[in-house]
Design a protein around this motif. Structure first.
Motif, mmCIF file in Angstrom:
data_model
loop_
_atom_site.group_PDB
_atom_site.id
_atom_site.type_symbol
_atom_site.label_atom_id
_atom_site.label_comp_id
_atom_site.label_asym_id
_atom_site.label_seq_id
_atom_site.Cartn_x
_atom_site.Cartn_y
_atom_site.Cartn_z
ATOM 1 N N ARG A 1 0.840 -1.210 0.000
ATOM 2 C CA ARG A 1 0.000 0.000 0.000
ATOM 3 C C ARG A 1 0.872 1.256 0.000
ATOM 4 O O ARG A 1 0.573 2.223 -0.705
ATOM 5 C CB ARG A 1 -0.944 -0.003 1.198
ATOM 6 C CG ARG A 1 -2.136 -0.914 1.005
ATOM 7 C CD ARG A 1 -3.145 -0.787 2.148
ATOM 8 N NE ARG A 1 -4.263 -1.669 1.921
ATOM 9 C CZ ARG A 1 -4.475 -2.817 2.577
ATOM 10 N NH1 ARG A 1 -3.647 -3.207 3.530
ATOM 11 N NH2 ARG A 1 -5.515 -3.564 2.286
ATOM 12 N N SER B 1 -3.042 -1.225 -4.499
ATOM 13 C CA SER B 1 -4.315 -1.353 -3.808
ATOM 14 C C SER B 1 -4.905 -2.720 -4.144
ATOM 15 O O SER B 1 -4.565 -3.329 -5.158
ATOM 16 C CB SER B 1 -5.278 -0.242 -4.224
ATOM 17 O OG SER B 1 -5.558 -0.313 -5.598
ATOM 18 N N GLU C 1 -11.403 0.794 -5.793
ATOM 19 C CA GLU C 1 -11.491 0.977 -4.348
ATOM 20 C C GLU C 1 -12.286 -0.181 -3.759
ATOM 21 O O GLU C 1 -13.127 -0.775 -4.427
ATOM 22 C CB GLU C 1 -12.174 2.303 -4.037
ATOM 23 C CG GLU C 1 -11.324 3.503 -4.415
ATOM 24 C CD GLU C 1 -11.927 4.803 -3.939
ATOM 25 O OE1 GLU C 1 -12.635 4.793 -2.909
ATOM 26 O OE2 GLU C 1 -11.682 5.823 -4.590
#
Length: 191
Positions: free
Chosen positions: A140, A145, A178
């Protein structure tokens, strides 16, 4: 001072000290040699001032083996959510316990990312055990991600996180998402 250089076959006789962590995958010699012959520019070691190997990275560039649904590939027109376009992949990244927290993993990853970017990859990906908090945090910090959680990925039944970092070709970050931890797939869904 340590420096990064291309991995050579003789290094395979010197890397055992880097594989002492229980989370580090160790492969047979043929596996390492296959990477050295197919993707020599994406296999690197970091060597200390004393000549000892302090870490290494094995990588490759690849795409899904089946034909692109629409040619030329573009993320906005790809109808198959599991298709992987041309991208870099970190197969193994390890640093000897005595050389950790010196930035070696970041430097090795950056070298692979540059190589994959030069070969027009869309992103770099890697798989990490869902329980490996140290590695997940490290990646990260390097800009990776979680793209998806692969259920029962490892032989012991543990899940993996497929982590990605966009390269310069991926304008707009179409190959990252995300909350990827909540996007679950089976091993047969990934290539």
């Amino acid at each position: 001072m340590s420096f990064i250089r291309p991995m050579v076959p003789g290094d395979l006789l010197k890397i055992s000290s880097t594989n002492l962590d229980h989370l580090t995958e160790t492969y047979n010699i043929g596996f390492y040699l296959e990477y050295l012959t197919k993707w020599p520019d994406l296999c690197k070691v970091i060597e200390g001032h004393d000549g000892q190997i302090e870490g290494y990275i094995l990588g490759k560039v690849e795409s899904s083996p089946y034909p692109v649904p629409l040619y030329p590939y573009h993320p906005d027109t790809n109808p198959d959510p599991h298709y992987l376009p041309w991208h870099g992949h970190i197969t193994a990244l390890t640093v000897a316990p005595s050389a950790r927290r010196l930035g070696h993993a970041t430097r090795l990853s950056a070298a692979l990312e540059q190589g994959a970017d030069a070969q027009k990859g869309w992103f770099v990906d890697l798989y990490v055990r869902a329980s490996n908090e140290i590695a997940k945090e490290l990646y990260r910090k390097m800009g990776y991600s979680v793209y998806r959680r692969v259920l029962d990925y490892y032989n012991d039944g543990e899940d993996a996180f497929d982590m990605r970092k966009s390269l310069s070709r991926d304008v707009g970050g179409k190959h990252v998402r995300e909350n990827g931890e909540n996007f679950h797939v089976r091993p047969e869904d990934v290539w």
